[in-house]
Scaffold this active site. Structure first.
Site, PDB file in Angstrom:
ATOM      1  N   LYS A 116       0.947  -0.901  -0.173  1.00  0.00           N
ATOM      2  CA  LYS A 116       0.241   0.083   0.132  1.00  0.00           C
ATOM      3  C   LYS A 116       0.433   1.007  -0.206  1.00  0.00           C
ATOM      4  CE  LYS A 116      -4.198  -1.466   1.750  1.00  0.00           C
ATOM      5  NZ  LYS A 116      -4.443  -2.500   1.547  1.00  0.00           N
ATOM      6  N   GLU A 200      -4.742  14.550   7.151  1.00  0.00           N
ATOM      7  CA  GLU A 200      -5.059  14.321   5.863  1.00  0.00           C
ATOM      8  C   GLU A 200      -6.441  14.748   5.318  1.00  0.00           C
ATOM      9  OE1 GLU A 200      -4.997  10.004   4.819  1.00  0.00           O
ATOM     10  OE2 GLU A 200      -6.984   9.397   5.378  1.00  0.00           O
ATOM     11  N   GLU A 275      -8.837   1.431  -8.446  1.00  0.00           N
ATOM     12  CA  GLU A 275      -9.766   1.761  -7.197  1.00  0.00           C
ATOM     13  C   GLU A 275      -9.878   2.993  -6.688  1.00  0.00           C
ATOM     14  OE1 GLU A 275     -10.531  -1.119  -4.176  1.00  0.00           O
ATOM     15  OE2 GLU A 275     -11.226  -2.396  -5.284  1.00  0.00           O
ATOM     16  N   GLU A 288      -6.407   2.033  -4.233  1.00  0.00           N
ATOM     17  CA  GLU A 288      -5.416   0.592  -4.490  1.00  0.00           C
ATOM     18  C   GLU A 288      -5.534   0.759  -5.907  1.00  0.00           C
ATOM     19  OE1 GLU A 288      -5.978  -2.426  -1.663  1.00  0.00           O
ATOM     20  OE2 GLU A 288      -8.290  -2.124  -1.669  1.00  0.00           O
ATOM     21  N   ASN A 290      -6.401  -2.968  -7.879  1.00  0.00           N
ATOM     22  CA  ASN A 290      -6.667  -4.824  -7.181  1.00  0.00           C
ATOM     23  C   ASN A 290      -5.657  -5.323  -9.099  1.00  0.00           C
ATOM     24  OD1 ASN A 290      -7.540  -5.712  -5.389  1.00  0.00           O
ATOM     25  ND2 ASN A 290      -9.192  -4.272  -6.148  1.00  0.00           N
ATOM     26  N   PHE A 348     -26.741 -11.977   9.217  1.00  0.00           N
ATOM     27  CA  PHE A 348     -26.181 -12.005   7.911  1.00  0.00           C
ATOM     28  C   PHE A 348     -25.359 -13.168   7.687  1.00  0.00           C
ATOM     29  CE2 PHE A 348     -27.714  -7.634   6.907  1.00  0.00           C
ATOM     30  CZ  PHE A 348     -27.732  -8.134   5.091  1.00  0.00           C
TER      31      PHE A 348
END
Length: 682
Positions: A116, A200, A275, A288, A290, A348
């Site tokens: 990352k 940030e 993304e 990031e 993928n 769920f």
């Protein structure tokens, strides 16, 4: 071109790759674990090789074993799908060393994007927008204000060692930045013993939007538009669509061009996804990359008419991309719903077991024909009668629709969900129906916090309000009358006791704790048309047309001139004589009786269910990993009792109240069914 490829995966993605390989005339090799020996991907492939025990660490994650099977079967290439080894740099490198083509990016690209910190540095160098911030420790509150002004409000002030909401503040002006810095520093010092603070940019009303890119070995890279993936539950995508209704053409082009810049910076070959988090003002920042095929790739295939798996295979074989950026299409609107084996009404929790029925809606688009427009597509790795194992992911199918526009796609998806018949396990289909009907989803007014905000206390049946609940009552009466009409025509009935069809009925909608509702209903057949009836429920009139019989789960037809798809079954609920009627996510259980039968039913006493508070029951099927209490032990409310594992999820069972453990009924390592007793309290 390869003559044989191995698919190092399972489930729907393995089946998806096999479909395209067959279209291209390429032989396929499947690998499987002990839990998957009867799986669909094993049956579809030309060859299948067992690679180990059920847990993925003993089968699908064994890189050396998979390379050995490639050599043994003569497979020249391996497609890793997604998950498992798909973003494993070491596996990609081993394939390269062994002369086996890895149908994905090169190992160096996976390595560059897998870290990352390194990927953000690369993104900065490639002039890709990254979230502005000050990543060095800040000396004091005055400096914090100065930095915040430089970044631009709002900003997020957060502790380096923060967690659990501590050491975190959002500031919208100088005063809040000054006070927030001091508060965060104090909280961080007291909670973590580390008072380093960072600042940030705070992205307001964030959306998760990703750009699909494809690169070849000749250095060509193109982007295939975007996917909107903001409907997420606990950071897991639930519904994806393409394109996004939120971004403008200018933003789409800027995001696409930046994604291509990043892909070129790492010499990217194959399909990949960049993304972004996008703010309410369409400001976008890199999250990031993928380095694999995404679960939601079918929506991109629908709007572009391209087969992404075919592109990956061709690029891996050294072929150049067959189109330029200018030739990329964007036609219509596509939506994908992930159909998961989980019970939305029980928090769920995973649901495993045998698929007693699995009847997807009729497909009018197909995986290997993405250029065919507008319709329904189902990507799945299961079949009726198959088993859903507890060892893997809960997703059992992807339902994809392609419409002319967003409203058409939503309409098509709701109809397709209505017609998706799954029995034997619980699924999230009612939840998907609720999301698609939510006014904010329909209007496109949502962000990544949508599910958390609108279903903060979980999901209950009342979360799916039907626009015309009496239609379900009318449909129950209509189907019952069709059943009576059929029964009346059977020969050999006892004289004087023949089945009489009748027109007057009472629909008793069964409620909890004996709170039933009765609706007098009149059903009159139209003589000129078979399968057409006038149904009167109070002041509401319905003209229902359908040729379905009660033995079919799926009922299709029209009411008041509008087409519908619903599900009607006898004995599917708690009462074996009742009809269960489901439409648009709403479900009722109803008895259709004669007026006399309804009067007698109203006199029936309510039988309360047994008190189960003295038992700890398994809320789902799974493996009992641990029982952390002993017989005779006193426990307090909230104390940990046992741990159950299913579908890569660990669920901790806690005591609901104070008590004493009487008897341990189930032991560690045992496979449990739903509501199986684990222990008894005194």
């Amino acid at each position: 071109m390869f003559t044989k490829i191995l698919i190092a995966n399972r489930g729907e993605i393995a089946c998806r790759v096999i479909t395209t390989a067959k279209k291209m005339g390429i032989a396929t090799v499947a690998v499987y674990s002990d839990a998957d020996k009867e799986a669909r991907h094993v049956k579809l492939a030309d060859e299948a090789v067992r690679i180990g025990a059920a847990p993925s660490r003993e089968s699908y994650l064994l890189a050396e074993k998979i390379i050995e099977v490639c050599k043994q079967t003569g497979a020249q290439a391996v497609h890793p799908g997604y998950g498992f080894l798909s973003e494993n740099e070491a596996f990609a490198r081993r394939c390269e060393e062994e002369g086996i083509a890895f149908i994905g990016p090169r190992a160096h690209s996976i390595a560059a994007m897998g870290d990352k910190i390194a990927s953000k540095k690369l993104a900065l160098e490639a002039k890709v927008n990254t979230i502005p911030g000050h990543n060095d420790a800040i000396a004091g509150a005055d400096q914090a204000v100065e930095i915040a002004q430089g970044i631009g409000y709002p900003v997020m002030i957060k502790a380096s060692a923060g967690g659990g909401g501590k050491g975190l503040r959002v500031a919208f002006n100088d005063k809040e930045a000054f006070e927030g810095f001091t508060a965060c520093q104090n909280e961080a010092r007291n909670s973590f013993g580390d008072d380093r603070i960072f600042i940030e940019k705070f992205v307001q009303e964030p959306r998760h939007i990703e750009i699909q890119v494809v690169g070849d070995s000749q250095g060509n890279v193109i982007y295939l538009n975007e996917r909107e993936c903001s409907i997420q539950r606990r950071h897991q995508k639930v519904i994806e669509e393409a394109p996004s209704s939120f971004i403008s053409d200018a933003t789409r082009r800027a995001m696409g061009e930046q994604a291509v810049q990043l892909a070129k910076a790492v010499k990217y070959e194959s399909a990949g996804t960049v993304e972004f988090v996008v703010g309410k003002d369409q400001d976008f920042y890199f999250l990031e990359m993928n380095t694999r095929l995404q679960v939601e790739h079918p929506v991109t295939e629908c709007i572009t008419g391209l087969d992404l798996v075919e592109l990956m295979i061709r690029v891996a074989a050294g072929q150049p991309l067959p189109l330029t950026q200018a030739e990329v299409k964007r036609e219509g609107w596509a939506i994908e719903c992930r159909i998961n084996a989980e019970d939305p009404f029980r928090s769920f929790l995973p649901s495993t077991g045998r698929l007693v029925r699995f009847q997807p809606p009729e497909e009018t688009m197909f995986q290997a024909e993405p250029e065919k427009k507008y319709g329904v597509r189902v990507d799945t790795g299961v079949y009726e009668g198959g088993e859903i194992p507890m060892f893997y992911d809960s997703m059992i199918a992807k339902l994809i629709v392609h419409g002319t526009d967003r409203n058409d796609a939503i309409h098509k998806m709701r109809a397709a969900l209505n017609g998706f018949v799954i029995r034997g396990i619980s699924t999230n289909i009612p939840f998907q129906s609720a999301l698609l009907a939510h006014p904010k989803f329909v209007s496109g007014d949502f962000n990544t916090g949508f599910i958390a905000e609108n279903y903060a206390h979980g999901f209950v049946a009342e979360d799916v309000p039907h626009q015309d609940p009496l239609f379900l009552v009318a449909l129950a009466a209509f189907m019952h009358r069709r059943y009576r009409a059929r029964a009346s025509g059977i020969s050999g009935q006892l004289a004087g006791h023949e089945v009489k069809v009748g027109e007057a009925f009472v629909v008793v909608v069964l409620g909890a704790e004996g709170q039933h509702q009765q609706y007098p209903v009149a059903v009159t057949d139209f003589e000129d048309k078979s399968g057409s009836s006038a149904v009167q429920v109070g002041a509401n009139s319905y003209k229902i047309e359908s040729t379905a019989t009660l033995g079919q789960s799926r009922v299709q037809g029209s009411f008041n001139g509008q087409g519908f798809t619903a599900q009607v079954e006898r004995g599917a609920g708690k009462n074996p004589l009742a009809l269960r009627v489901a439409h648009n996510g709403t479900q009722i259980e109803a008895l259709v009786l004669s007026p006399l039968g309804a009067r007698l039913h109203a006199l029936m006493p309510y039988k309360a269910p047994p008190d189960l508070s003295k038992f700890l029951l398994s809320p789902m099927p799974g493996l009992l990993v641990d029982v952390v209490v002993q017989e005779g032990q006193k426990v307090q409310a909230g104390e940990k009792l046992a741990v159950i594992e299913a579908m890569k999820m660990e669920n901790v069972l806690l005591a609901a109240q104070d008590g004493v453990v009487g008897k341990l009924v189930a032991g560690k390592g045992e496979s449990l069914t739903v509501d199986q007793v684990i222990l008894e309290f005194v």
